[in-house]
Enzyme design. Structure first.
Site, PDB file in Angstrom:
ATOM      1  N   ASP A 102      25.869 114.657  98.673  1.00  0.00           N
ATOM      2  CA  ASP A 102      24.418 114.476  98.588  1.00  0.00           C
ATOM      3  C   ASP A 102      23.760 115.844  98.746  1.00  0.00           C
ATOM      4  OD1 ASP A 102      21.816 113.662  98.698  1.00  0.00           O
ATOM      5  OD2 ASP A 102      22.000 112.464 100.505  1.00  0.00           O
ATOM      6  N   VAL A 152      23.231 104.751  97.400  1.00  0.00           N
ATOM      7  CA  VAL A 152      24.186 103.829  96.784  1.00  0.00           C
ATOM      8  C   VAL A 152      25.208 103.310  97.800  1.00  0.00           C
ATOM      9  CG1 VAL A 152      23.979 104.859  94.480  1.00  0.00           C
ATOM     10  CG2 VAL A 152      25.692 105.750  96.069  1.00  0.00           C
ATOM     11  N   ASP A 158      28.888 103.026 102.431  1.00  0.00           N
ATOM     12  CA  ASP A 158      28.289 101.976 103.245  1.00  0.00           C
ATOM     13  C   ASP A 158      26.790 102.154 103.427  1.00  0.00           C
ATOM     14  OD1 ASP A 158      28.636 104.321 105.007  1.00  0.00           O
ATOM     15  OD2 ASP A 158      27.883 102.968 106.551  1.00  0.00           O
TER      16      ASP A 158
END
Ligand code: IMP
Ligand code: MG
Length: 179
Positions: A102, A152, A158
């Site tokens: 990310d 996501v 998770d």
């Protein structure tokens, strides 16, 4: 669980086909070398299991668990090792296997930590990469899918420890996270 998901971003079939391609590339790149796959717990469990089973190269697997300090949901780049490797990676060909990049801060810290242990080579493979990751100076050799910046879940990923077992990657409906 159907109501919790908004959209399927990557299907199980797409993951399977793309991992075939990455495995072929990795087999070619590491031909004749012995490879150590380092999975980052817990999100990388699925991609590690599926990718490794497609590889013909001689390999070993080890695992690390890390946590990013920081407030809220953004990682700060300050990382704590919760579980270190059992393997001495000095002189080894190491491939880090990640679920998602990310901000890239966690991985950039992890890569330099492992690099300081003197591996023969160190590369990174990730199932997913969000656009922001490109801003950080971390060189990712194998990327299965570039995805939009949405949160996501599934295929290892998770939300509050749920949804990891989904065979595909999807976005969460806003009502789940109070949006
Ligand atoms: P980074 O340091 O911002 O790259 O953080 C990466 C870590 O945050 C990943 O290893 C995941 O554990 C988590 N993460 C980032 N984006 C998502 C997402 O969309 N879904 C689930 N977990 C995520
Ligand atoms: Mg992770």
């Amino acid at each position: 669980m159907g109501d919790d998901l908004e959209e399927v971003l990557v299907t199980a079939e797409q993951i399977d086909a793309r991992l075939d391609e990455l495995a072929a590339q990795i087999d070619a790149d590491y031909a004749g070398k012995d490879l150590l796959l380092v999975g980052v717990l817990r999100g990388a469990v699925m991609v590690m299991a599926d990718l490794s089973r497609k590889l013909h190269t001689q390999l070993e697997m080890d695992w690390m668990a890390v946590s990013s300090y920081g407030s809220g949901t953004r990682s700060s780049g300050v990382v704590r090792i919760l579980k270190d490797l059992d393997t001495d990676i000095h002189g080894r060909h190491v491939l880090i296997v990640e679920d998602i990049i990310d901000s890239g801060l966690t991985l950039s810290w992890l890569a330099s930590n492992l690099r300081s242990r003197g591996p023969a080579s160190l590369e990174i493979a990730t199932l997913l990469r969000k656009p922001e990751a490109k801003k950080v100076d971390v060189d990712v050799r194998y990327v299965a899918f570039d995805i939009p910046p949405a949160f996501v879940v599934g295929y290892g990923l998770d939300y509050a420890e749920k949804y990891r077992h989904l065979p595909f990657v999807g976005t969460l409906a806003p009502h789940v996270y109070g949006g």
